[in-house]
Each structure stands twice: as structure tokens, then as C-alpha cells.
Design a protein around this motif. Structure first.
Motif, mmCIF file in Angstrom:
data_model
loop_
_atom_site.group_PDB
_atom_site.id
_atom_site.type_symbol
_atom_site.label_atom_id
_atom_site.label_comp_id
_atom_site.label_asym_id
_atom_site.label_seq_id
_atom_site.Cartn_x
_atom_site.Cartn_y
_atom_site.Cartn_z
ATOM 1 N N ILE A 76 0.843 -1.206 0.000
ATOM 2 C CA ILE A 76 0.000 0.000 0.000
ATOM 3 C C ILE A 76 0.872 1.248 0.000
ATOM 4 C CG2 ILE A 76 -1.602 1.361 1.415
ATOM 5 C CD1 ILE A 76 -2.912 -1.343 2.209
ATOM 6 N N ALA A 77 1.912 1.252 0.820
ATOM 7 C CA ALA A 77 2.822 2.410 0.859
ATOM 8 C C ALA A 77 3.456 2.641 -0.508
ATOM 9 C CB ALA A 77 3.897 2.202 1.924
ATOM 10 N N ALA A 78 3.842 1.553 -1.174
ATOM 11 C CA ALA A 78 4.428 1.673 -2.515
ATOM 12 C C ALA A 78 3.392 2.189 -3.513
ATOM 13 C CB ALA A 78 4.986 0.328 -2.971
ATOM 14 N N ALA A 79 2.148 1.724 -3.385
ATOM 15 C CA ALA A 79 1.082 2.192 -4.286
ATOM 16 C C ALA A 79 0.820 3.678 -4.080
ATOM 17 C CB ALA A 79 -0.196 1.389 -4.046
ATOM 18 N N LEU A 80 0.840 4.131 -2.840
ATOM 19 C CA LEU A 80 0.647 5.558 -2.566
ATOM 20 C C LEU A 80 1.779 6.389 -3.176
ATOM 21 C CD1 LEU A 80 -0.610 5.293 1.122
ATOM 22 C CD2 LEU A 80 -1.954 6.048 -0.863
ATOM 23 N N GLU A 81 2.998 5.862 -3.142
ATOM 24 C CA GLU A 81 4.127 6.549 -3.791
ATOM 25 C C GLU A 81 3.916 6.618 -5.303
ATOM 26 O OE1 GLU A 81 8.098 5.207 -2.855
ATOM 27 O OE2 GLU A 81 7.540 4.917 -0.745
ATOM 28 N N ARG A 82 3.435 5.502 -5.884
ATOM 29 C CA ARG A 82 3.200 5.491 -7.335
ATOM 30 C C ARG A 82 2.111 6.484 -7.721
ATOM 31 N NH1 ARG A 82 3.394 0.093 -6.285
ATOM 32 N NH2 ARG A 82 1.200 -0.239 -6.825
ATOM 33 N N ILE A 83 1.126 6.673 -6.862
ATOM 34 C CA ILE A 83 0.093 7.682 -7.138
ATOM 35 C C ILE A 83 0.741 9.059 -7.197
ATOM 36 C CG2 ILE A 83 -1.881 8.907 -6.134
ATOM 37 C CD1 ILE A 83 -2.964 6.169 -5.244
ATOM 38 N N GLU A 84 1.589 9.362 -6.231
ATOM 39 C CA GLU A 84 2.259 10.666 -6.196
ATOM 40 C C GLU A 84 3.146 10.873 -7.423
ATOM 41 O OE1 GLU A 84 1.492 13.057 -4.014
ATOM 42 O OE2 GLU A 84 0.058 11.611 -3.174
ATOM 43 N N GLU A 85 3.742 9.785 -7.910
ATOM 44 C CA GLU A 85 4.625 9.869 -9.076
ATOM 45 C C GLU A 85 3.863 9.799 -10.397
ATOM 46 O OE1 GLU A 85 7.141 6.517 -8.392
ATOM 47 O OE2 GLU A 85 8.260 7.503 -6.786
ATOM 48 N N GLY A 86 2.556 9.521 -10.341
ATOM 49 C CA GLY A 86 1.763 9.393 -11.556
ATOM 50 C C GLY A 86 1.954 8.060 -12.269
ATOM 51 N N LYS A 87 2.472 7.058 -11.572
ATOM 52 C CA LYS A 87 2.743 5.748 -12.167
ATOM 53 C C LYS A 87 1.841 4.662 -11.586
ATOM 54 C CE LYS A 87 7.646 6.865 -12.597
ATOM 55 N NZ LYS A 87 8.991 6.464 -12.178
#
Length: 121
Positions: A76-87
Motif C-alpha cells: 500500500i505504501a508503494a502504491a501511494l508513492e506510485r500515485i504521487e509519481e503518476g505511475k
């Protein structure tokens, strides 16, 4: 994917994260209480061997569940980072967009269905 959709997924991920943290906390509390009871801190009553075996089995299951929840929390933490990065909705293996239905089912996924099938076969 629109910014509203990203926001919706982010909200779902944050809610799932909060729920899992609460579940983990409860499991950890139960496990700690059982350990104290078994060590005699909470009770001086002797335990039957069958009860000890059941308690040990329950404790193993709780620890496995805690481990699984911890892994999902990392995802989940990685997914939240990907949201911030647009990926967020991009497969990390092949680079295609992950279908919305898959993201709705597993909002922390990193792969499209085809790549996930190859990875876990």
C-alpha cells in the motif's frame, strides 16, 4: 486516469491501510496477552496440554496474519508513492495500463493480470 480517480484510489488505499493497522494492533495485543498468560504473568492456573497446543496453533495463525498484513501495508505504501509519481496504474513489468477492474479488486497491485499470471505460475 483522471486526478479524481487517482484521489479515489488514494482514499481507498488510506482506508485499507488504517483498517490493516488496526487489525494488526488487535492481533498483536491478543498474542501478547496470550504470551503473558502462558508465562504466568496473568494466571497461575495450570493449563491442559491440549489447551496449550490450541493456543500455540492460534498464536502461529495470528503471527502469519500479522506477517501478511505487514506485507500488504508495504504494498500500500508503494502504491501511494506510485500515485504521487503518476505511475499508479502502470504495470511495473510490461508498462501497460492496469485495468480499473483489477485496481478495484487489488488497489495495491503492481502488475497487470498477464504479468501477474506469469510471475506466480
Amino acid at each position: 486516469m483522471s486526478s479524481d480517480e487517482f484521489s479515489d484510489y488514494k482514499e481507498r488505499l488510506l482506508m485499507l491501510q488504517a483498517r490493516l493497522r488496526g487489525d494488526m494492533s488487535q492481533l498483536e495485543d491478543l498474542t501478547i496477552r496470550k504470551n503473558r498468560a502462558e508465562s504466568g504473568e496473568l494466571s497461575t492456573q495450570p493449563s491442559h496440554m491440549a489447551d496449550c497446543g490450541s493456543d500455540n496453533h492460534e498464536q502461529e495463525i495470528a503471527l502469519q496474519m500479522i506477517g501478511s498484513a505487514a506485507e500488504i501495508l508495504e504494498n500500500i505504501a508503494a502504491a501511494l508513492e506510485r500515485i504521487e509519481e503518476g505511475k499508479y496504474n502502470i504495470c511495473e513489468i510490461c508498462g501497460v495500463k492496469i485495468p480499473k477492474k483489477r485496481l478495484q479488486a487489488i488497489p495495491y497491485t503492481t502488475m497487470c493480470v498477464k504479468c501477474a499470471e506469469k510471475e506466480y505460475d
